[in-house]
Design a protein around this motif. Structure first.
Motif, PDB file in Angstrom:
ATOM      1  N   TRP B 240       0.807  -1.227   0.000  1.00 35.68           N
ATOM      2  CA  TRP B 240       0.000   0.000   0.000  1.00 35.68           C
ATOM      3  C   TRP B 240       0.842   1.280   0.000  1.00 35.68           C
ATOM      4  CZ3 TRP B 240      -4.961   1.171  -0.990  1.00 35.68           C
ATOM      5  CH2 TRP B 240      -5.882   0.122  -1.006  1.00 35.68           C
ATOM      6  N   GLY B 241       2.163   1.162   0.193  1.00 33.17           N
ATOM      7  CA  GLY B 241       3.029   2.345   0.239  1.00 33.17           C
ATOM      8  C   GLY B 241       3.191   2.998  -1.126  1.00 33.17           C
ATOM      9  N   THR B 242       4.134   3.931  -1.197  1.00 36.90           N
ATOM     10  CA  THR B 242       4.248   4.712  -2.429  1.00 36.90           C
ATOM     11  C   THR B 242       5.342   4.205  -3.363  1.00 36.90           C
ATOM     12  OG1 THR B 242       5.566   6.237  -1.124  1.00 36.90           O
ATOM     13  CG2 THR B 242       3.303   6.893  -1.597  1.00 36.90           C
ATOM     14  N   GLY B 243       6.253   3.384  -2.869  1.00 34.75           N
ATOM     15  CA  GLY B 243       7.351   2.910  -3.721  1.00 34.75           C
ATOM     16  C   GLY B 243       6.880   1.833  -4.686  1.00 34.75           C
ATOM     17  N   LYS B 244       7.793   0.974  -5.091  1.00 32.26           N
ATOM     18  CA  LYS B 244       7.452  -0.153  -5.952  1.00 32.26           C
ATOM     19  C   LYS B 244       6.525  -1.084  -5.171  1.00 32.26           C
ATOM     20  CE  LYS B 244       9.687  -3.947  -8.530  1.00 32.26           C
ATOM     21  NZ  LYS B 244       8.412  -4.646  -8.517  1.00 32.26           N
ATOM     22  N   ARG B 245       5.380  -1.433  -5.750  1.00 33.39           N
ATOM     23  CA  ARG B 245       4.427  -2.303  -5.060  1.00 33.39           C
ATOM     24  C   ARG B 245       4.950  -3.733  -4.973  1.00 33.39           C
ATOM     25  NH1 ARG B 245       2.299   1.995  -4.914  1.00 33.39           N
ATOM     26  NH2 ARG B 245       0.110   2.500  -4.537  1.00 33.39           N
ATOM     27  N   THR B 246       5.032  -4.264  -3.753  1.00 31.56           N
ATOM     28  CA  THR B 246       5.438  -5.655  -3.563  1.00 31.56           C
ATOM     29  C   THR B 246       4.199  -6.447  -3.160  1.00 31.56           C
ATOM     30  OG1 THR B 246       7.433  -4.731  -2.608  1.00 31.56           O
ATOM     31  CG2 THR B 246       7.154  -7.119  -2.421  1.00 31.56           C
ATOM     32  N   TYR B 247       4.006  -7.583  -3.790  1.00 30.77           N
ATOM     33  CA  TYR B 247       2.872  -8.439  -3.459  1.00 30.77           C
ATOM     34  C   TYR B 247       2.960  -8.901  -2.012  1.00 30.77           C
ATOM     35  CZ  TYR B 247       0.451 -12.933  -3.100  1.00 30.77           C
ATOM     36  OH  TYR B 247      -0.305 -13.985  -2.666  1.00 30.77           O
ATOM     37  N   HIS B 248       1.922  -8.639  -1.252  1.00 26.01           N
ATOM     38  CA  HIS B 248       1.850  -9.165   0.115  1.00 26.01           C
ATOM     39  C   HIS B 248       0.676 -10.140   0.208  1.00 26.01           C
ATOM     40  CE1 HIS B 248       0.304  -8.855   4.372  1.00 26.01           C
ATOM     41  NE2 HIS B 248       1.528  -9.257   4.580  1.00 26.01           N
ATOM     42  N   HIS B 249      -0.515  -9.647  -0.054  1.00 31.03           N
ATOM     43  CA  HIS B 249      -1.665 -10.541  -0.172  1.00 31.03           C
ATOM     44  C   HIS B 249      -2.508 -10.016  -1.331  1.00 31.03           C
ATOM     45  CE1 HIS B 249      -3.250  -7.201   2.274  1.00 31.03           C
ATOM     46  NE2 HIS B 249      -4.385  -7.449   1.644  1.00 31.03           N
ATOM     47  N   THR B 250      -3.419 -10.839  -1.825  1.00 38.90           N
ATOM     48  CA  THR B 250      -4.276 -10.395  -2.920  1.00 38.90           C
ATOM     49  C   THR B 250      -5.368  -9.494  -2.355  1.00 38.90           C
ATOM     50  OG1 THR B 250      -3.807 -12.449  -4.070  1.00 38.90           O
ATOM     51  CG2 THR B 250      -5.679 -11.166  -4.865  1.00 38.90           C
ATOM     52  N   ALA B 251      -5.338  -8.241  -2.768  1.00 39.92           N
ATOM     53  CA  ALA B 251      -6.299  -7.272  -2.230  1.00 39.92           C
ATOM     54  C   ALA B 251      -7.720  -7.637  -2.656  1.00 39.92           C
ATOM     55  CB  ALA B 251      -5.946  -5.879  -2.735  1.00 39.92           C
ATOM     56  N   PRO B 252      -8.706  -7.311  -1.812  1.00 36.93           N
ATOM     57  CA  PRO B 252     -10.105  -7.556  -2.180  1.00 36.93           C
ATOM     58  C   PRO B 252     -10.558  -6.507  -3.201  1.00 36.93           C
ATOM     59  CG  PRO B 252      -9.956  -6.633   0.042  1.00 36.93           C
ATOM     60  CD  PRO B 252      -8.558  -6.730  -0.471  1.00 36.93           C
ATOM     61  N   ILE B 253     -10.322  -6.778  -4.459  1.00 34.68           N
ATOM     62  CA  ILE B 253     -10.468  -5.801  -5.540  1.00 34.68           C
ATOM     63  C   ILE B 253     -11.851  -5.143  -5.569  1.00 34.68           C
ATOM     64  CG2 ILE B 253     -10.286  -5.455  -8.055  1.00 34.68           C
ATOM     65  CD1 ILE B 253      -7.629  -6.370  -6.787  1.00 34.68           C
ATOM     66  N   ASN B 254     -12.896  -5.942  -5.711  1.00 32.50           N
ATOM     67  CA  ASN B 254     -14.231  -5.343  -5.885  1.00 32.50           C
ATOM     68  C   ASN B 254     -14.725  -4.598  -4.655  1.00 32.50           C
ATOM     69  OD1 ASN B 254     -13.818  -7.439  -7.955  1.00 32.50           O
ATOM     70  ND2 ASN B 254     -15.805  -6.709  -8.695  1.00 32.50           N
ATOM     71  N   PRO B 255     -14.518  -5.133  -3.446  1.00 34.60           N
ATOM     72  CA  PRO B 255     -14.874  -4.327  -2.274  1.00 34.60           C
ATOM     73  C   PRO B 255     -14.126  -2.990  -2.249  1.00 34.60           C
ATOM     74  CG  PRO B 255     -14.656  -6.613  -1.643  1.00 34.60           C
ATOM     75  CD  PRO B 255     -14.208  -6.529  -3.078  1.00 34.60           C
ATOM     76  N   LEU B 256     -12.895  -2.969  -2.761  1.00 30.17           N
ATOM     77  CA  LEU B 256     -12.157  -1.701  -2.798  1.00 30.17           C
ATOM     78  C   LEU B 256     -12.750  -0.743  -3.836  1.00 30.17           C
ATOM     79  CD1 LEU B 256      -8.552  -3.065  -2.216  1.00 30.17           C
ATOM     80  CD2 LEU B 256      -9.773  -1.477  -0.726  1.00 30.17           C
ATOM     81  N   TYR B 257     -13.301  -1.282  -4.928  1.00 25.98           N
ATOM     82  CA  TYR B 257     -14.066  -0.420  -5.854  1.00 25.98           C
ATOM     83  C   TYR B 257     -15.207   0.256  -5.088  1.00 25.98           C
ATOM     84  CZ  TYR B 257     -12.287  -3.186  -9.934  1.00 25.98           C
ATOM     85  OH  TYR B 257     -11.527  -3.811 -10.885  1.00 25.98           O
ATOM     86  N   GLY B 258     -15.888  -0.560  -4.263  1.00 19.88           N
ATOM     87  CA  GLY B 258     -17.021  -0.039  -3.510  1.00 19.88           C
ATOM     88  C   GLY B 258     -16.591   1.054  -2.542  1.00 19.88           C
ATOM     89  N   LEU B 259     -15.489   0.815  -1.833  1.00 19.31           N
ATOM     90  CA  LEU B 259     -15.016   1.815  -0.872  1.00 19.31           C
ATOM     91  C   LEU B 259     -14.611   3.100  -1.589  1.00 19.31           C
ATOM     92  CD1 LEU B 259     -14.254   2.610   2.035  1.00 19.31           C
ATOM     93  CD2 LEU B 259     -11.979   1.647   1.606  1.00 19.31           C
ATOM     94  N   HIS B 260     -13.929   2.956  -2.714  1.00 19.11           N
ATOM     95  CA  HIS B 260     -13.530   4.140  -3.483  1.00 19.11           C
ATOM     96  C   HIS B 260     -14.757   4.967  -3.850  1.00 19.11           C
ATOM     97  CE1 HIS B 260     -12.376   6.397  -7.142  1.00 19.11           C
ATOM     98  NE2 HIS B 260     -11.164   6.432  -6.627  1.00 19.11           N
ATOM     99  N   GLU B 261     -15.788   4.285  -4.331  1.00 16.68           N
ATOM    100  CA  GLU B 261     -17.005   5.000  -4.735  1.00 16.68           C
ATOM    101  C   GLU B 261     -17.666   5.672  -3.528  1.00 16.68           C
ATOM    102  OE1 GLU B 261     -17.854   5.167  -7.954  1.00 16.68           O
ATOM    103  OE2 GLU B 261     -19.611   6.434  -7.582  1.00 16.68           O
ATOM    104  N   ALA B 262     -17.681   4.976  -2.399  1.00 13.27           N
ATOM    105  CA  ALA B 262     -18.264   5.547  -1.180  1.00 13.27           C
ATOM    106  C   ALA B 262     -17.513   6.815  -0.773  1.00 13.27           C
ATOM    107  CB  ALA B 262     -18.223   4.520  -0.051  1.00 13.27           C
ATOM    108  N   LEU B 263     -16.192   6.789  -0.925  1.00 14.95           N
ATOM    109  CA  LEU B 263     -15.385   7.952  -0.542  1.00 14.95           C
ATOM    110  C   LEU B 263     -15.556   9.098  -1.539  1.00 14.95           C
ATOM    111  CD1 LEU B 263     -12.192   6.018   0.617  1.00 14.95           C
ATOM    112  CD2 LEU B 263     -13.767   7.305   2.095  1.00 14.95           C
ATOM    113  N   VAL B 264     -15.751   8.759  -2.810  1.00 16.74           N
ATOM    114  CA  VAL B 264     -16.038   9.793  -3.811  1.00 16.74           C
ATOM    115  C   VAL B 264     -17.362  10.480  -3.460  1.00 16.74           C
ATOM    116  CG1 VAL B 264     -16.694  10.162  -6.236  1.00 16.74           C
ATOM    117  CG2 VAL B 264     -14.666   8.793  -5.687  1.00 16.74           C
TER     118      VAL B 264
END
Lengths: 391, 391
Positions: B240-264
């Motif tokens: 989640w940091g700003t440098g080169k993204r290193t895989y840690h776990h597979t992010a919950p993609i679609n729920p994050l779409y939802g959160l982004h929209e909620a924040l917009v």
């Protein structure tokens, strides 16, 4: 700062996961949210548990999805089953075995690492030797389907050996569930975790798990409390169990709609039919890959049909190829992890995405990109070879 | 075993959360899944972080959503900030304070509990006394907005006292974020966690968190490794940091779409406007509740507008009322937790759900159900009183 809605590009996901999500699963994600203690939701939870029992081929009562991604499922198994000082054999033949070791250490256990080469299955003989050498091992942990290399290990043989020495097993089935044979009860696996985003055609974020009677007993008899409150099974099962539902955490309602729909799709197709479909697509892809002159990391009898680890040919830049596939064709494939970074492509044929259209478009695009980069391949041979394999 | 798709009933969610999800958020959940390292996804992650900084009113670089529900966010704060042997003051005036204590114990810390009555805010004087009495306290943990009782505590005062004694703070803002004033930087809060399913109008399953420079330093200087691999911030920030993204776990993609929209949506409305809207709806609901003759658990200056804890009148069965509201009106309200079970109704006015239509339908339905059960209320007065408040 943008205040605009995010509209993702439409990709074809053929990496190590997330894989292409079935449209019915996406539609389910958008259904109206209801409460986590709503009687209608509780009924859906029961169906999800039964459908997961089918997918895992188990009668285990402790079968449910952890409210987090595969790494949370992994950690659920380790923090509940490992007690401080426990000796745990960790089989390591890829990135995910290394994570298991890290989980043992952080749970206060003593890891005993049994190593195999990347791309090779776990050698049951080595595990047996380690069990003979180190008395009092309580757990044997291994990855059934290594997503980092595409190799399958013999879970049944490993479980048998573990049980012969009085140890239970923790098994990573993240990439196998739904895509290739996995039979929790028949093979005698004790604690098994998986992920929603591989061969179930579901969105990432949930981790189906199942625990045998032996594992459940081990948890009940713990001397020390589980170090995680969020992942403590004795608390989580108060919500997911069969008695009166007790609030533990707010379940991820809509993702669970998605998982339920994905499992309904699996049941409609049939588990064996799904396994056969994954194999069929693999055979066509392999025909194309070999016709191009490319080679696999893993030897044939141990290859996972759903995760094709292909060597990057000499002189070709891995990242350039993947970037071109993504930008010119909207196709995502994976690269190598850890020691295999830059040396591997990982092509996933998982769930809904294991279909002839994906096989053909991936081979066609890879052929075109490699030809454009003047890579040493047999140009134009891949698609024809796959067509023949499908015929 | 059912193999049918699940079609949930359409409820109005007015309990303690999940709350009514905005249709734009539901639509976002169903957008095509892309990879967790896709450049388009990474760009969306950056926007989400910036939007969360706005919602939290902070410049903290460590601001992102944990890939799990609020309890995973809580545990993220505790396992990263508490080291074995650390003395942690835990303020307890409800169910969620008790969970904090459990988290301290499981992280190997030594909890010092400062207790206040259910429904009352945390007394800063008691916290100051405890800090004077117990030397070397490293953390003060408290709930800003207690979802179990609907009481708000003075987060700014508590943080000031903690800092005066050299302690950092862990703050539960699950129910406050987006719904009532919360100002992480101005108030000097160090580690704050929230949930997606309350005043953000988003689906449950994600936990926004933010960490001050002081908290980040504390984590960097740890002597012992974080006991959770999944929640280890030094690893999570590699993704989640700003440098080169290193895989840690597979992010919950679609729920994050939802959160982004909620924040917009929150940004479009404006944070102060959202706080004002929540208060306005509360005032109308309160007018109706009081006109009926019902009373609040919490005294006025400490009430959370978004979580209305209302006493169940003598002789009325809590569960019957909630069941009738659910089955006859499709309205969900919450019951009491722990010691308050059976004694409270918790009516949420959260996010998108904090609107006049919900206030009116809830008051009308509650009035009708209580009248049907011959409860000692002022029949027919609620809706009129709320109308006047809105006028």
């Amino acid at each position: 700062m943008s205040t605009r809605s995010f509209n993702p590009p439409v990709r074809t996901l053929m990496g190590p996961g997330p894989s292409d999500v079935h449209p019915r699963v996406l539609a389910a994600m958008a259904r109206p949210t209801i409460g986590h203690l709503d009687p209608a939701f509780v009924a859906m939870m029961e169906e999800t548990k039964a459908l997961l029992q089918y997918a895992f081929q188990t009668q285990n009562a402790f079968t449910f999805p952890v409210s987090g991604p595969g790494s949370a499922g992994m950690e659920t198994c380790f923090v509940n089953l490992v007690e401080p000082g426990d000796k745990v054999i960790v089989c390591q033949n890829g990135v995910f075995g290394a994570r298991m070791k890290e989980n043992v250490v952080r749970a206060g256990g003593e890891p005993i690492v049994v190593e195999d080469n990347l791309g090779e299955p776990i050698d049951p003989g080595k595990v047996e030797d380690a069990l003979k050498k180190h008395r009092g091992v309580t757990l044997v942990a291994f990855v059934h389907a290594e997503t980092s290399t595409g190799v399958e290990s013999d879970a049944q043989a490993l479980a048998r050996i573990a049980h012969q020495h009085g140890a239970a097993t923790i098994v990573d089935a993240v990439t196998s569930l739904g895509g290739s044979p996995l039979s929790v009860d028949a093979w005698g696996l004790d604690a098994v975790y998986s992920g929603s985003q591989k061969c179930l055609s579901c969105t990432p974020g949930l981790s189906p798990v199942t625990f045998s009677e032996r594992a459940a007993e081990k948890i009940k008899k713990r001397k020390s409390p589980v170090q995680s409150w969020f992942l403590d099974l004795t608390l989580v099962m108060g919500y997911w169990g069969t008695g009166k539902r007790t609030y533990h955490h707010t379940a991820p309602i809509n993702p669970l709609y998605g998982l339920h729909e994905a499992l309904v799709l699996l049941k409609e197709e049939g588990l064996e039919a799904s396994w056969a479909r994954h194999r069929q697509q693999y055979e066509a892809l392999r025909a194309g890959i070999e016709a191009m002159g490319l080679s696999y990391l893993v030897k044939e009898p141990h290859r996972l049909p759903q995760l094709n680890a292909i060597r990057v040919p000499e002189g070709v830049d891995d990242a350039t190829v993947r970037s071109k596939l993504l930008h010119d064709y909207n196709i995502e494939i994976g690269g190598g992890l850890g020691a295999l970074a830059g040396k591997l492509w990982r092509i996933g044929l998982m769930g809904h995405g294991a279909n002839p259209k994906n096989v053909m478009s991936c081979l066609g695009a890879l052929d075109a990109v490699l030809a454009e980069l003047r890579a040493p391949i047999q140009e134009g041979a891949a698609v024809t070879a796959a067509q023949k394999a499908f015929a």
